[in-house]
Structures are given as C-alpha cells and as structure tokens.
Design an enzyme around this catalytic site. Structure first.
Site, short mmCIF file in Angstrom:
data_model
loop_
_atom_site.label_atom_id
_atom_site.label_comp_id
_atom_site.label_asym_id
_atom_site.label_seq_id
_atom_site.Cartn_x
_atom_site.Cartn_y
_atom_site.Cartn_z
N LYS A 89 17.03 -7.90 63.25
CA LYS A 89 17.33 -7.09 64.44
C LYS A 89 16.29 -6.01 64.70
CE LYS A 89 22.24 -7.71 65.17
NZ LYS A 89 22.67 -8.57 64.04
N GLU A 111 24.85 -0.33 72.20
CA GLU A 111 26.21 -0.74 71.86
C GLU A 111 26.13 -1.44 70.52
OE1 GLU A 111 24.20 -2.76 73.46
OE2 GLU A 111 24.51 -4.53 72.21
N SER A 377 18.47 -15.13 58.48
CA SER A 377 18.40 -13.98 59.39
C SER A 377 18.64 -12.63 58.71
CB SER A 377 19.37 -14.18 60.55
OG SER A 377 20.69 -14.40 60.08
C1 LIG Z 1 23.43 -9.70 64.21
C2 LIG Z 1 23.12 -10.79 63.27
C3 LIG Z 1 23.14 -12.14 63.68
C4 LIG Z 1 23.59 -12.58 65.05
O1 LIG Z 1 22.83 -12.08 66.12
P1 LIG Z 1 21.81 -12.99 66.90
O2 LIG Z 1 21.42 -12.19 68.09
O3 LIG Z 1 22.52 -14.25 67.27
O4 LIG Z 1 20.66 -13.26 66.00
C5 LIG Z 1 22.77 -13.11 62.77
N1 LIG Z 1 22.41 -12.80 61.51
C6 LIG Z 1 22.39 -11.52 61.08
C7 LIG Z 1 21.99 -11.24 59.67
C8 LIG Z 1 22.74 -10.47 61.94
O5 LIG Z 1 22.73 -9.21 61.50
#
Ligand SMILES: *Cc1c(COP(=O)(O)O)cnc(C)c1O
Length: 393
Positions: A89, A111, A377
């Site tokens: 993020k 938000e 992610s």
């Molecule tokens: C917020 C988050 C997501 C989901 O958000 P996307 O905008 O779909 O990427 C996925 N994985 C992690 C670790 C997150 O913090």
C-alpha cells in the site's frame, strides 16, 4: 482490445467519474494534472528515490524451492511483504503524497477500513510533515485497535464515522464530505484502484512498479521477462493491478485474480464480487458491485479485512468481463490453511489477504516447466490474532 484506461476514464464499460457536482472541481484538478506531474523527471526521481531508500525497493523476487517441489512447478514470490509498513500500500501513498505536494495541498485526508491504508497514509504524512486526518468507521476503530494506535503515533487524527454500518463505506462517505468542504487546501489519498477517474489509473500506475520489477528480475533469473502465470488477490485491486500492469497486453501471460469467498460464494457471507456482483456505482465509479435487487450495497464478508470490499476496481471488472483474467474465489478456511502451510514450508507468515492468492495452488495444476509468480502483498504480523484464534495457537 485495450486493458488500459481510455481518455474518458473507462476500462471497457467500467470506470468513469460519477460524482456529486460539488466534488467536480477537486477531481477535475487532479484529472488535468496527474499525468503531467507524474511524468515530470523531478517527480520520477523523487518517487524512485523514496521507493528505494524509504520503502526498500526493489522487493526481492524469491524462488520458493520447497513450495515449487510440492506443487511440481516453478513458483516465485514477489515480496511486497518486505516493503516498509509491511505491504504494497505504501507504494501508492508515496506517489500520491508527492502529487499532493506538487498541487500545493497541505492537508491530507484518507478513508480506511482495517486501518492498513490509514497507516500507510499516516506514514507518508509524517515523512512529509503534512496534516493527516483518517476517517474510519466506529466499529472498525474498535476492531483494529493496533492500527489506530499506529496512526496516532504517526501523528494522524483518526475521526470516527458514526453513520450507517459504521464501517469502510461510511468512512468513505465522511472523507468525501470533508473534501467537498475543503476543496482548496485538501488532498484525498484513496487506497486502492477504486474511486472516480483518475484514481484507478493513477493508483495502478504507482503500483505498476511491482510488475516492472518482476520483468527485470525474471529476465535475470530465467532469461525471460514474462511468467506463464501471475496470481494476485483482489480487494479493491491495487496489488493485483500493480502485479498485472506490464503483462496486460502480453497474451502469453495468464492472469489470475483471486477473490475472497468468505464462508462460501453462495453462503451469504462472501466478498466474491465477480461471482456475485452486478454493474453498479460505488465511490464514483461504474463497476461490478455486490448489491440487493433494488441496488443497495450488500455488506461483504471475508476473514481478511483487506478483501472485505463489496466492489472491485473498474480495471478488474473489465478484466473479468472481457475474459482477459481468470477469476478464482478462495474461502476463509482455504486461505487460513495456506497461511499456515506457507509459514511452515518457506518460513514466511503471509497476510491473510495474500494467503488467498497462494491457495490457488490447491485448485489449479501448473506444468513442471511453467513459471508462476504469486504476489505476496503483505506480511502476516497484523493478522496474528486471527491466526491465533483460528488455529488455537
Ligand atoms: C489492503 C490489502 C490488500 C487488498 O487491497 P488491494 O487494493 O486489493 O491490493 C491485499 N493484501 C494486503 C496485504 C493488504 O494490506
């Protein structure tokens, strides 16, 4: 067929900017300036330097040997979990705060649902010395106490959204209301590839560093830039947009988007938007959206807070409708089991969101010579309590 945004802000039939008239000047200022500013060499230089020295990029592309043996294919992990703050993020919030500064804004609003985007925003506001106000549903504030504490330590003010279901969509409404009331000095940092044009395109561009790095790293390791498959989880869709971006027009790359099925797609407790959604408008964008027959947004459910969103970004709606990407949904149980498995097999505790992407390995068979890149992610530290409760650790 194009998978990128057109001049009017559409991906196929999805996207656009369906906003109240009072928001128009703010969004229009952004639309007219975002490409010009982000293409400027001084912007690029500052963005790249911060990604390198502050975020810790490039993140490694790691060959997961034990996992590859188990599934008899070649699995690489893109390690966004190693980014500063623990997930992808921050790539986006760094980009947007640099843009806000160049637009002369000194007050930042955002938000947040689970608090991850709030933390990523509070982090870059501290970095730049800008005022930060994060709107968060009152219920989420109670559920996500550690992230609220993080935001406060970083100097942000967390304002509770008291209306409606007191969760993410209500926090978003409050943020939009704030932006309408403060059009001159305030910039709204949106946390995924959602919202009115140009946000989905802008966020996808900032996150596209993920697939740009995958190409370079795969060329180094395998002698070719393109994997056979790239897999990412989709909440709003920003980590997926980043991981897919430079492969969208590469027909030899199979794109797999993973949604949260929650307790099961047909259980009534799910966040599998592509399976359950219909065309509708959310956060100023025409996209696929989980809704009742009369168009009220349905409360989504997933064990992972980051995938608990009733829509998907317009890019993903188009990837689904056009058939360019394969959409797979994974239940809470499947994701949790894989979270434990990845921890024991590779020594990596994943975010529960990311564990959804990995669980595809149990559903689909890949060839022994195929290269599969999975976007990891985020890291699982934030989910430890959920893992503890689930596995009675
Ligand atoms: C917020 C988050 C997501 C989901 O958000 P996307 O905008 O779909 O990427 C996925 N994985 C992690 C670790 C997150 O913090």
């Amino acid at each position: 067929m194009s998978f990128h945004v057109n001049e009017k802000g559409y991906y196929g039939e999805f996207g656009g900017a369906y906003i109240p008239e009072m928001l128009y000047p703010n969004v229009e200022e952004l639309r007219q300036n975002y490409l010009k500013i982000t293409a400027d060499p001084s912007f690029q230089a500052e963005f790249d330097a911060l990604l390198k020295d502050y975020v810790g990029r490039p993140t490694p592309l790691y060959f997961a040997e034990r996992l590859s043996k188990k599934y008899n294919t070649k699995i690489y992990l893109k390690r966004e979990d190693l980014c500063h703050t623990g997930a992808h993020k921050v790539n986006n919030t760094i980009g947007q705060i640099l843009l806000a500064k160049r637009l002369g804004k000194n007050r930042i609003i955002a938000e947040t649902g689970a608090g991850q985007h709030g933390v990523a925003t509070a982090t870059v506001c501290a970095l730049m010395g800008l005022q930060c106000i994060v709107y968060m549903g009152e219920i989420d504030i109670k559920r996500q106490a550690p992230n609220v504490a993080r935001m406060k330590m970083l100097g942000a003010e967390v304002r509770p959204a008291l209306s409606g279901s007191k969760t993410l969509k209500d926090a978003t409404n409050e943020a939009i209301r704030d932006w309408i009331n403060n059009p001159v000095d305030t910039y709204y940092i949106i946390g995924s590839v959602v919202g009115p044009h140009p946000y989905p395109d802008m966020v996808a561009r900032f996150q596209s560093v993920i697939s740009a790095e995958i190409k370079t790293q795969l060329l180094e390791k395998e002698g070719r830039e393109n994997p056979d498959h790239v897999i990412a989880c989709v909440g709003g869709g920003s980590n997926a947009a980043g991981a897919f971006y430079h492969f969208l027009d590469e027909k030899d790359v199979n794109i797999i988007a993973v949604e949260a099925a929650g307790l099961g797609v047909d259980s009534g407790e799910s966040a599998a938007t592509s399976a359950l959604g219909k065309i509708g408008i959310i956060h100023g964008s025409k996209t696929l959206l989980m809704q009742t027959p009369d168009g009220q947004i349905t409360e989504p459910y997933s064990i992972s807070a980051g995938l608990d969103y009733p829509g998907v970004g317009p890019m993903h709606a188009h990837l689904f409708a056009s058939g360019r990407a394969e959409f797979i949904s994974i239940t809470d149980d499947e994701a949790m089991q894989f979270g434990l498995q990845l921890s024991k097999t590779e020594g990596i505790i994943p975010a529960i969101e990311s564990a959804h992407a990995f669980a595809v390995l149990e559903q689909k068979k890949f060839g022994p010579d195929e290269i599969v890149v999975i976007n990891l992610s985020g890291r699982g530290d934030k989910d430890l309590n959920t893992y503890i409760d689930y596995f009675k650790l």
